[in-house]
Write a protein that holds these residues in place. Sequence first.
Motif, PDB file in Angstrom:
ATOM      1  N   ALA A  49      38.806  28.036 -16.374  1.00 54.53           N
ATOM      2  CA  ALA A  49      38.271  28.713 -15.338  1.00 54.53           C
ATOM      3  C   ALA A  49      38.162  30.645 -15.232  1.00 54.53           C
ATOM      4  N   MET A  50      39.436  30.518 -15.242  1.00 56.00           N
ATOM      5  CA  MET A  50      39.909  31.942 -14.864  1.00 56.00           C
ATOM      6  C   MET A  50      39.244  32.431 -16.542  1.00 56.00           C
ATOM      7  N   ALA A  51      39.851  32.161 -17.550  1.00 52.20           N
ATOM      8  CA  ALA A  51      39.121  32.901 -18.661  1.00 52.20           C
ATOM      9  C   ALA A  51      37.096  32.415 -18.884  1.00 52.20           C
ATOM     10  N   ILE A  52      36.632  31.378 -18.765  1.00 54.67           N
ATOM     11  CA  ILE A  52      35.572  31.909 -18.264  1.00 54.67           C
ATOM     12  C   ILE A  52      35.081  32.627 -17.435  1.00 54.67           C
ATOM     13  N   GLY A  53      35.431  32.834 -16.079  1.00 47.21           N
ATOM     14  CA  GLY A  53      34.769  34.263 -15.151  1.00 47.21           C
ATOM     15  C   GLY A  53      35.312  34.982 -15.701  1.00 47.21           C
ATOM     16  N   THR A  54      35.979  35.554 -16.841  1.00 51.12           N
ATOM     17  CA  THR A  54      36.488  36.460 -17.250  1.00 51.12           C
ATOM     18  C   THR A  54      35.112  36.956 -18.510  1.00 51.12           C
ATOM     19  N   TYR A  55      34.906  35.663 -19.298  1.00 48.25           N
ATOM     20  CA  TYR A  55      33.133  36.670 -19.661  1.00 48.25           C
ATOM     21  C   TYR A  55      32.389  36.344 -19.598  1.00 48.25           C
ATOM     22  N   LEU A  56      31.904  35.686 -18.230  1.00 50.27           N
ATOM     23  CA  LEU A  56      31.035  35.606 -17.601  1.00 50.27           C
ATOM     24  C   LEU A  56      30.893  37.236 -17.270  1.00 50.27           C
ATOM     25  N   ASN A  57      31.532  37.730 -17.092  1.00 52.28           N
ATOM     26  CA  ASN A  57      31.483  39.136 -16.316  1.00 52.28           C
ATOM     27  C   ASN A  57      31.180  40.104 -16.727  1.00 52.28           C
ATOM     28  N   LEU A 101      38.103  34.435 -28.260  1.00 54.22           N
ATOM     29  CA  LEU A 101      37.964  33.801 -27.257  1.00 54.22           C
ATOM     30  C   LEU A 101      39.591  32.955 -26.812  1.00 54.22           C
ATOM     31  N   GLY A 102      39.997  32.365 -27.496  1.00 55.33           N
ATOM     32  CA  GLY A 102      41.119  31.996 -26.987  1.00 55.33           C
ATOM     33  C   GLY A 102      41.851  33.025 -26.839  1.00 55.33           C
ATOM     34  N   HIS A 103      42.419  34.115 -26.546  1.00 56.37           N
ATOM     35  CA  HIS A 103      43.155  35.223 -26.792  1.00 56.37           C
ATOM     36  C   HIS A 103      43.493  36.053 -25.819  1.00 56.37           C
ATOM     37  N   ILE A 104      42.371  35.572 -24.715  1.00 58.23           N
ATOM     38  CA  ILE A 104      42.383  36.227 -23.438  1.00 58.23           C
ATOM     39  C   ILE A 104      43.625  35.712 -22.831  1.00 58.23           C
ATOM     40  N   ALA A 140      34.517  34.600 -10.510  1.00 62.57           N
ATOM     41  CA  ALA A 140      33.610  35.786 -11.423  1.00 62.57           C
ATOM     42  C   ALA A 140      32.314  35.412 -10.128  1.00 62.57           C
ATOM     43  N   TYR A 141      32.221  36.763  -9.960  1.00 68.22           N
ATOM     44  CA  TYR A 141      30.734  37.572  -9.329  1.00 68.22           C
ATOM     45  C   TYR A 141      29.969  36.111  -9.379  1.00 68.22           C
ATOM     46  N   PRO A 142      29.694  35.389  -8.275  1.00 71.74           N
ATOM     47  CA  PRO A 142      28.935  34.299  -7.670  1.00 71.74           C
ATOM     48  C   PRO A 142      27.629  33.795  -8.335  1.00 71.74           C
ATOM     49  N   VAL A 143      27.048  35.572  -8.379  1.00 78.64           N
ATOM     50  CA  VAL A 143      25.381  34.833  -8.932  1.00 78.64           C
ATOM     51  C   VAL A 143      25.531  35.016 -10.602  1.00 78.64           C
ATOM     52  N   LEU A 144      26.735  35.738 -11.207  1.00 81.43           N
ATOM     53  CA  LEU A 144      26.664  35.003 -12.735  1.00 81.43           C
ATOM     54  C   LEU A 144      26.889  33.557 -13.318  1.00 81.43           C
ATOM     55  N   VAL A 145      27.696  33.347 -12.015  1.00 85.48           N
ATOM     56  CA  VAL A 145      28.420  31.635 -12.573  1.00 85.48           C
ATOM     57  C   VAL A 145      27.032  30.845 -11.913  1.00 85.48           C
ATOM     58  N   GLU A 146      26.507  31.667 -10.709  1.00 88.47           N
ATOM     59  CA  GLU A 146      25.447  30.226 -10.059  1.00 88.47           C
ATOM     60  C   GLU A 146      23.828  30.045 -11.368  1.00 88.47           C
ATOM     61  N   ARG A 147      23.937  30.781 -12.277  1.00 96.89           N
ATOM     62  CA  ARG A 147      22.934  31.567 -12.979  1.00 96.89           C
ATOM     63  C   ARG A 147      23.495  30.977 -14.568  1.00 96.89           C
ATOM     64  N   THR A 148      24.630  30.727 -14.576  1.00 96.45           N
ATOM     65  CA  THR A 148      24.931  29.729 -16.143  1.00 96.45           C
ATOM     66  C   THR A 148      25.250  28.590 -16.120  1.00 96.45           C
ATOM     67  N   ARG A 149      24.350  27.610 -16.790  1.00 95.48           N
ATOM     68  CA  ARG A 149      25.085  26.469 -17.084  1.00 95.48           C
ATOM     69  C   ARG A 149      25.879  26.272 -18.022  1.00 95.48           C
ATOM     70  N   ILE A 150      26.690  25.476 -18.250  1.00 98.24           N
ATOM     71  CA  ILE A 150      28.190  25.121 -18.707  1.00 98.24           C
ATOM     72  C   ILE A 150      27.460  23.185 -19.175  1.00 98.24           C
ATOM     73  N   ILE A 151      27.870  23.296 -20.341  1.00 93.71           N
ATOM     74  CA  ILE A 151      27.161  22.316 -20.707  1.00 93.71           C
ATOM     75  C   ILE A 151      27.682  21.553 -22.320  1.00 93.71           C
ATOM     76  N   MET A 152      27.655  20.165 -22.457  1.00 94.33           N
ATOM     77  CA  MET A 152      28.248  19.966 -23.430  1.00 94.33           C
ATOM     78  C   MET A 152      27.467  19.877 -24.640  1.00 94.33           C
ATOM     79  N   CYS A 153      28.030  19.992 -25.848  1.00 93.32           N
ATOM     80  CA  CYS A 153      26.979  19.929 -27.133  1.00 93.32           C
ATOM     81  C   CYS A 153      26.706  18.933 -27.389  1.00 93.32           C
ATOM     82  N   GLU A 154      25.765  19.075 -28.514  1.00 91.19           N
ATOM     83  CA  GLU A 154      25.104  18.038 -28.905  1.00 91.19           C
ATOM     84  C   GLU A 154      25.668  17.562 -30.553  1.00 91.19           C
ATOM     85  N   LEU A 155      26.100  18.363 -31.091  1.00 92.83           N
ATOM     86  CA  LEU A 155      26.309  18.259 -32.794  1.00 92.83           C
ATOM     87  C   LEU A 155      27.788  17.325 -32.847  1.00 92.83           C
TER      88      LEU A 155
END
Length: 315
Positions: free
Chosen positions: A243-251, A164-167, A283-298
């Motif tokens: 954000a550009m990359a994550i938008g691609t992943y979500l779409n 995913l780093g090579h988008i 990204a499509y707004p409906v995809l952004v709205e339903r996706t949680r952006i969260i920090m790792c725990e480990l």
Amino acid sequence: MSESFIGIDLGATRIKAGLVRDERILGTVVVNLDPADRSQSGVVARLAGVVRELGDRFLEPGQAVAGIGIGSPGAIRHAEGIIVRDPNVEQWNDFELGRMLGEATGLPAKLDNDANVITLGEAVYGAGRGYRHFLCLTLGSGLGGGLFLDGRIYRGADGMAGELGHIGVEPEGFECNCGSRGCVEQYIAAVGLRNYVRRDRLFGDGTEAALADPDLPRRLYEMAKAGHPVAGRYFHDIGYYFAMAIGTYLNLLNVEAIVIGGGMARSWDAFGPTLMSELHRRAYPVLVERTRIIMCELWEDAGILGAAALAGGRS
């Protein structure tokens, strides 16, 4: 009594390994690799020594190690336990590490890409628990990515999915060590910060010394938080390109969550606001709205715990 597994985080210069039982790391061993360890036989010998040391120091009487899991950078054929191409150590290309370490220790040894192992750790023990579809993005020296889709790691046809780093985010942008140009990791990770500093000669005659400083990302973060306009712009740009990359992943994937980890993730307060505001445009707004952006725990334990989960048959 529960089974014990060894999880190994293998890097170009260091081995970090731990003995894991009942979702707990009972003890760790960290070994720096010497030049002699760059050969395939050399690193197998070092790894076998680490496995023995962990058993000798941390196993209880009557206990045995049930298996070994390894996370390694590079293109990995998981099913065969082969490092096809390592980005840091040329001698480890076409390296049957799983088979060789298994023969050296007498234990089953499973191998996967380090980002997949971190993703598995978060899925089993961390922030990914409860999700059937999430991405784990590790923001460190580069950008690692793991796909957890439909309740398991997705590896693709050859076991090499998730780069995913090579988008691409800039068609003729900074050169990347993958052979392309403008890959997102060249704009958002520690390598991205160094690209910006090199391009702008930020520290004048001291730029080359600054680029060699492993603490440069933290230094720039502190400058940005103190109000330095150029350093602040760098973290703004990290958020913009991320954000550009994550938008691609979500779409493409319509996941439930994005789990963000790695050392650079600790500077979220400097780039996160730009990322979140820009993401709605990418990204499509409906995809952004339903996706949680969260920090790792480990955090730093993700590689060991994920590799132990791999050894235990969680995939």
